[in-house]
Design an enzyme around this catalytic site. Structure first.
Site, PDB file in Angstrom:
ATOM      1  NE  ARG A 144      -3.559  -2.171   2.827  1.00 32.46           N
ATOM      2  CZ  ARG A 144      -3.311  -3.300   3.490  1.00 32.46           C
ATOM      3  NH1 ARG A 144      -2.119  -3.454   4.076  1.00 32.46           N
ATOM      4  NH2 ARG A 144      -4.212  -4.249   3.589  1.00 32.46           N
ATOM      5  CE  LYS A 168      -6.203  -0.608   4.781  1.00 31.98           C
ATOM      6  NZ  LYS A 168      -7.509  -0.856   4.146  1.00 31.98           N
ATOM      7  CG  HIS A 241      -5.390   1.135  -4.637  1.00 35.77           C
ATOM      8  ND1 HIS A 241      -4.932   0.559  -3.467  1.00 35.77           N
ATOM      9  CD2 HIS A 241      -6.660   0.676  -4.803  1.00 35.77           C
ATOM     10  CE1 HIS A 241      -5.883  -0.195  -2.945  1.00 35.77           C
ATOM     11  NE2 HIS A 241      -6.938  -0.151  -3.741  1.00 35.77           N
ATOM     12  NE  ARG A 244      -3.074  -3.323  -1.658  1.00 41.71           N
ATOM     13  CZ  ARG A 244      -2.625  -4.108  -0.679  1.00 41.71           C
ATOM     14  NH1 ARG A 244      -1.319  -4.278  -0.514  1.00 41.71           N
ATOM     15  NH2 ARG A 244      -3.458  -4.728   0.138  1.00 41.71           N
ATOM     16  CG  HIS A 267      -6.264  -8.378   1.410  1.00 46.47           C
ATOM     17  ND1 HIS A 267      -6.459  -8.826   0.117  1.00 46.47           N
ATOM     18  CD2 HIS A 267      -6.028  -7.041   1.301  1.00 46.47           C
ATOM     19  CE1 HIS A 267      -6.352  -7.820  -0.719  1.00 46.47           C
ATOM     20  NE2 HIS A 267      -6.095  -6.726  -0.030  1.00 46.47           N
ATOM     21  CE1 TYR A 276      -6.241  -7.154  -7.263  1.00 45.22           C
ATOM     22  CE2 TYR A 276      -6.572  -7.993  -5.044  1.00 45.22           C
ATOM     23  CZ  TYR A 276      -6.218  -6.969  -5.892  1.00 45.22           C
ATOM     24  OH  TYR A 276      -5.845  -5.768  -5.388  1.00 45.22           O
TER      25      TYR A 276
END
Length: 300
Positions: A144, A168, A241, A244, A267, A276
Site C-alpha cells: 500500500r 493496517k 493502488h 498494487r 488482507h 482478483y
C-alpha cells in the site's frame, strides 16, 4: 378531489422531510417510470407486478446500483401508502435487492508496467534511482502507498531478500523481495546521501522536507503521473493502488494461489483478496475453451 398517493408522497418529501429539489425529482422519475411500466396507478400495484417491473430493469441492462435505487424508491412510497392508509400492505417490502458487486480494480497489463519501468531511464540522477526504487517496490511487493512511504532504513538493509512491513492496524508482515526490487533498493541506498543535518539524515527510506519527514502519498501519486506521461500512458490509469492491483493480478496470472496472495497483500479477510479471481476466472475459461474436447462443438 382527493390527492393521489404519489402527489401526497412527493408533498410529504418536501414538507415533512425537507427533501431537496433534486431528491424529489429523482423519486418522481423513478416512481413515474414504474407507473408507466404498470399501465395503471402505482398505488394499486401488487407484489407480482413490482417483481415484473424489477425484472424488466435487469433485462434492460440497468446497473445494480440504479435498480437498487428504484427498489428503495418503491419501498419508501409503499411504506408511506401503508402509514397514511392508502392501502393495507406494502407490496414492495419483499422485493429482492440486486447484488452489487465490488467494482473490479483498474488494471495494467504486463507490457504497460514494463513501459513504465523503461520510462524511468528518461530521468536523471537521484530522481531516477529513487523513482526506480518506488516503482519496483509497488509492483514487486504490492505495498500500500501508506506502507511504502512508512518504510525506514532498518526495514530494508542492503542485500536482504525480504521487507518488514507495518500494515493496517499496526500488524507486521514479511514480504519477500524479487531480484529487480533488491537491485533497485540497493542502487537507491548507494546514492541516497547521508548528511549531518537536514531531511537526508532521516530514518525514512524516502526522506523529504514534508511535515511527516518522508515523501507523502500525494507526492508518490504525482511522481507516477509524470512517469505515466513519459511512458505514453493515461495518468488516470496509473496510481499506487493500481500498481498494487497489477502486482496481485499478475501473480494470479502466473499461478499463485489466493491464500498466498492474501498474506502478501496483508488482507485480514480472504474475501477482500477474492476480487482478483476475475483473473483466474478468465484463465479458466480460456483453458476450457482451448482444451476441452467438446468446448468448440456446435450445438444442435
Amino acid at each position: 378531489m382527493s390527492i393521489s398517493a404519489l402527489d401526497a408522497f412527493f408533498e410529504a418529501l418536501v414538507v415533512e422531510r425537507g427533501a431537496a429539489v433534486n431528491t424529489v425529482a429523482a423519486y418522481r422519475h423513478d416512481l413515474e417510470d414504474a407507473e408507466a411500466f404498470l399501465g395503471h396507478s402505482l398505488e394499486k400495484a401488487e407484489e407480482v407486478n413490482l417483481r415484473g417491473y424489477m425484472a424488466s430493469l435487469q433485462k434492460a441492462g440497468l446497473s445494480p446500483r440504479t435498480i437498487s435505487r428504484r427498489r428503495s424508491a418503491l419501498r419508501q412510497f409503499f411504506l408511506f401508502c401503508l402509514m397514511e392508509g392508502y392501502r393495507p400492505d406494502n407490496p414492495a417490502d419483499r422485493l429482492d435487492a440486486p447484488r452489487i458487486g465490488r467494482p473490479l480494480p483498474r488494471h495494467l497489463g504486463v507490457e504497460e508496467v514494463r513501459a513504465l519501468i523503461e520510462a524511468i531511464a528518461s530521468y536523471d540522477g537521484r530522481t531516477r534511482f529513487r523513482l526506480h526504487c518506488i516503482v519496483e517496490l509497488l509492483y514487486g511487493t504490492g505495498l500500500r502507498v501508506s506502507e511504502l512511504v512508512g518504510l525506514t532504513l532498518s526495514d530494508v538493509p542492503p542485500g536482504r531478500g525480504w521487507l518488514t512491513v507495518r500494515g493496517k492496524g499496526g500488524h507486521e508482515r514479511i514480504v519477500p523481495l524479487g531480484e529487480p526490487a533488491r537491485v533497485a533498493i540497493d542502487a537507491w541506498l548507494a546514492i541516497r546521501p547521508v548528511r549531518a543535518s537536514g531531511p537526508w539524515r532521516s530514518r525514512w527510506l524516502f526522506p523529504s522536507s514534508s511535515r511527516e519527514g518522508h515523501l507523502t502519498r500525494r507526492r508518490i501519486g504525482q511522481l507516477l503521473d509524470g512517469l505515466a506521461v513519459r511512458a505514453g500512458l493515461d495518468p488516470r490509469r496509473v496510481s499506487p493502488h493500481v500498481m498494487r492491483h497489477a502486482f496481485a493480478s499478475h501473480l494470479l496470472e502466473g499461478g499463485a494461489d489466493l491464500r498466498s496472495l492474501q498474506q502478501l497483500l496483508g488482507h485480514a479477510d480472504i474475501a477482500t483478496t477474492q476480487i482478483y479471481t476475475h483473473v483466474v476466472d478468465a484463465q479458466l475459461r480460456r483453458t476450457v475453451f482451448k482444451h476441452h474436447p467438446l468446448a468448440g462443438r456446435d450445438e444442435g
